[in-house]
Design a protein around this motif. Structure first.
Motif, PDB file in Angstrom:
ATOM      1  N   HIS A 247       0.866  -1.180   0.000  1.00  0.00           N
ATOM      2  CA  HIS A 247       0.000   0.000   0.000  1.00  0.00           C
ATOM      3  C   HIS A 247       0.902   1.228   0.000  1.00  0.00           C
ATOM      4  CE1 HIS A 247      -4.077  -1.709   0.942  1.00  0.00           C
ATOM      5  NE2 HIS A 247      -3.352  -2.706   1.417  1.00  0.00           N
TER       6      HIS A 247
ATOM      7  N   ILE B 231       0.095   0.240   6.593  1.00  0.00           N
ATOM      8  CA  ILE B 231      -0.970  -0.766   6.541  1.00  0.00           C
ATOM      9  C   ILE B 231      -1.425  -1.003   7.981  1.00  0.00           C
ATOM     10  CG2 ILE B 231      -1.655  -3.049   5.751  1.00  0.00           C
ATOM     11  CD1 ILE B 231       0.726  -3.003   3.851  1.00  0.00           C
TER      12      ILE B 231
ATOM     13  N   VAL C 231      -5.212  -6.134   9.003  1.00  0.00           N
ATOM     14  CA  VAL C 231      -5.268  -7.321   8.158  1.00  0.00           C
ATOM     15  C   VAL C 231      -6.325  -8.265   8.732  1.00  0.00           C
ATOM     16  CG1 VAL C 231      -3.409  -8.514   9.429  1.00  0.00           C
ATOM     17  CG2 VAL C 231      -3.948  -9.199   7.086  1.00  0.00           C
TER      18      VAL C 231
ATOM     19  N   THR D   9      -6.177  -6.484   3.422  1.00  0.00           N
ATOM     20  CA  THR D   9      -5.406  -5.421   4.073  1.00  0.00           C
ATOM     21  C   THR D   9      -5.978  -4.062   3.696  1.00  0.00           C
ATOM     22  OG1 THR D   9      -3.822  -5.314   2.222  1.00  0.00           O
ATOM     23  CG2 THR D   9      -3.292  -6.795   4.052  1.00  0.00           C
TER      24      THR D   9
ATOM     25  N   SER E 261      -5.221   0.512   4.475  1.00  0.00           N
ATOM     26  CA  SER E 261      -4.233   1.480   4.954  1.00  0.00           C
ATOM     27  C   SER E 261      -4.783   2.894   4.901  1.00  0.00           C
ATOM     28  CB  SER E 261      -2.972   1.392   4.076  1.00  0.00           C
ATOM     29  OG  SER E 261      -3.229   1.960   2.796  1.00  0.00           O
TER      30      SER E 261
ATOM     31  N   SER F   4      10.869  -7.288  10.640  1.00  0.00           N
ATOM     32  CA  SER F   4      10.495  -5.919  10.295  1.00  0.00           C
ATOM     33  C   SER F   4      11.363  -4.920  11.050  1.00  0.00           C
ATOM     34  CB  SER F   4       9.019  -5.676  10.642  1.00  0.00           C
ATOM     35  OG  SER F   4       8.670  -4.321  10.404  1.00  0.00           O
TER      36      SER F   4
ATOM     37  N   SER G 253       1.432 -10.607   8.564  1.00  0.00           N
ATOM     38  CA  SER G 253       1.553  -9.386   9.364  1.00  0.00           C
ATOM     39  C   SER G 253       1.688  -8.173   8.464  1.00  0.00           C
ATOM     40  CB  SER G 253       2.759  -9.467  10.300  1.00  0.00           C
ATOM     41  OG  SER G 253       3.977  -9.374   9.574  1.00  0.00           O
ATOM     42  N   VAL G 254       1.299  -7.012   9.014  1.00  0.00           N
ATOM     43  CA  VAL G 254       1.393  -5.730   8.309  1.00  0.00           C
ATOM     44  C   VAL G 254       1.815  -4.658   9.303  1.00  0.00           C
ATOM     45  CG1 VAL G 254      -0.357  -6.352   6.606  1.00  0.00           C
ATOM     46  CG2 VAL G 254      -1.047  -5.197   8.714  1.00  0.00           C
TER      47      VAL G 254
ATOM     48  N   LYS H 160       4.725  -0.766   5.305  1.00  0.00           N
ATOM     49  CA  LYS H 160       3.887  -0.936   4.109  1.00  0.00           C
ATOM     50  C   LYS H 160       4.072  -2.298   3.433  1.00  0.00           C
ATOM     51  CE  LYS H 160       4.793   3.959   3.249  1.00  0.00           C
ATOM     52  NZ  LYS H 160       5.398   4.934   2.301  1.00  0.00           N
ATOM     53  N   THR H 161       4.613  -3.261   4.184  1.00  0.00           N
ATOM     54  CA  THR H 161       4.900  -4.582   3.639  1.00  0.00           C
ATOM     55  C   THR H 161       3.940  -5.624   4.199  1.00  0.00           C
ATOM     56  OG1 THR H 161       7.241  -4.052   3.357  1.00  0.00           O
ATOM     57  CG2 THR H 161       6.675  -6.381   3.468  1.00  0.00           C
ATOM     58  N   VAL H 162       3.485  -6.528   3.335  1.00  0.00           N
ATOM     59  CA  VAL H 162       2.697  -7.684   3.780  1.00  0.00           C
ATOM     60  C   VAL H 162       3.652  -8.866   3.868  1.00  0.00           C
ATOM     61  CG1 VAL H 162       0.772  -9.229   3.290  1.00  0.00           C
ATOM     62  CG2 VAL H 162       0.619  -6.798   2.650  1.00  0.00           C
ATOM     63  N   ARG H 163       3.771  -9.464   5.064  1.00  0.00           N
ATOM     64  CA  ARG H 163       4.670 -10.588   5.288  1.00  0.00           C
ATOM     65  C   ARG H 163       3.876 -11.850   5.632  1.00  0.00           C
ATOM     66  NH1 ARG H 163       7.895  -6.309   7.077  1.00  0.00           N
ATOM     67  NH2 ARG H 163      10.076  -6.441   6.364  1.00  0.00           N
TER      68      ARG H 163
END
Length: 309
Positions: free
Chosen positions: A15, A19, A22, A31, A33, A270, A293-294, A298-301
């Motif tokens: 995003h 974020i 989730v 997700t 943001s 992160s 996780s977010v 701005k990363t989706v893991r």
């Protein structure tokens, strides 16, 4: 006994802004943001590619999202204080819920999808009937008047729990619409509450940096889980109720064993605060249960247990 998890996939710049939330179903991770879009990621594939983007009506971004697969609905709560409800089938907006006297903050569907409940910044809890046109209001629950930051519905539908800015933590009966327990243990903001799958335990966390676990029937505090060094933003039980996932402003994710009452895994990939984390919904499939996780980066893991093959 410790558990090992590894990162299987990540999407940087998922995003254009932080974020904040989730939600997971068996098909998607959802997700959202500060840019007010909902993004649905493929939960079943190894690449977890983007499947769908929904542009919502929220003017100031979205900070909470919940979903109900049975109804095929997503509810998004924005910084404008409104709740928008969207269809997973055709991406249409089913309802926009607002109140000129207050702003809504956190929302949760009941497990059967019949009801949607939300906290507000004036401290109250409102419940709507999802089967009615426009989502008719069907109940209100009174608290002590401090902003409601977190909410959860028990899987058996009998209880609603809410966490508040002043440290208030409450369990209500949905059958009687009365307060069952005002729970002790928090003097700072409670930002996350989560019922166990069998609705017997309630976990709560927030600015105290400690997770407290309570017996739902008696209201007694059963044990604490300590290990985070900053605010706890997110809590989620795995489908068996054996493990609790927490995300924190200290940039870490932790897996807690309920039987051992201790942390059995910490993920610290992160370099920014974690806003939210959820277990994937893989019960009854060959895929081992992992989590997503977010946060601020701005990363989706995506993670999976190392012993899962």
């Amino acid at each position: 006994m410790s558990k090992q998890y590894f990162s299987t996939s990540l999407t940087p710049e998922a995003h254009p802004a932080d974020i904040f939330c989730v939600e997971t179903t068996s098909e998607y991770a959802i997700t959202s943001s500060g840019n007010s879009t909902l993004k649905l990621w493929n939960a079943a594939s190894n690449d977890h590619e983007l499947v769908l983007t929904i542009k919502t009506t929220h003017r100031l971004g979205i900070h909470h999202v919940c979903a109900n697969k049975e109804l095929g609905l997503i509810a998004a709560v924005g910084f404008d204080g409104e709740i928008s409800v969207w269809s997973l089938q055709d991406c249409s907006c089913r309802a926009v819920i607002s109140d000129p006297k207050t702003a809504y903050w956190a929302a949760r569907f009941s497990a059967d999808g019949e009801f949607l409940a939300a906290t507000s910044l004036d401290g109250g809890i409102t419940v709507w009937n999802t089967a009615s046109e426009g989502f008719e209001k069907c109940g209100e629950l009174e608290t002590k008047g401090s902003s409601g930051l977190a909410i959860d519905y028990s899987n058996d539908g009998r209880f609603i729990a809410s966490g508040h800015e002043n440290g208030g933590l409450y369990i209500f009966s949905t059958e009687t619409a009365r307060l069952l327990h005002s729970l002790p243990g928090h003097i700072k903001a409670v930002r996350a509450v989560a019922f166990s799958p069998l609705s017997k335990l309630l976990a709560a966390g927030g600015d105290s940096n400690v997770i407290t676990v309570y017996d739902v029937t008696s209201g007694e505090q059963v044990f604490n889980l300590s290990g985070h060094s900053r605010w706890i933003m997110s809590l989620d039980w795995n489908f068996t109720g054996e493990y609790l996932l927490s995300g924190s402003f200290d940039k870490s994710l932790k897996i807690w064993s309920i039987e051992q009452t201790e942390c059995v895994s910490t993920q610290a990939e992160s370099d920014s605060a974690v806003w939210a984390a959820k277990w994937t919904k893989t019960a009854g499939t060959a895929r081992p249960q992992g989590f997503v996780s977010v946060g601020i980066d701005k990363t989706v893991r995506w993670y999976r247990e190392a012993t899962g093959g």
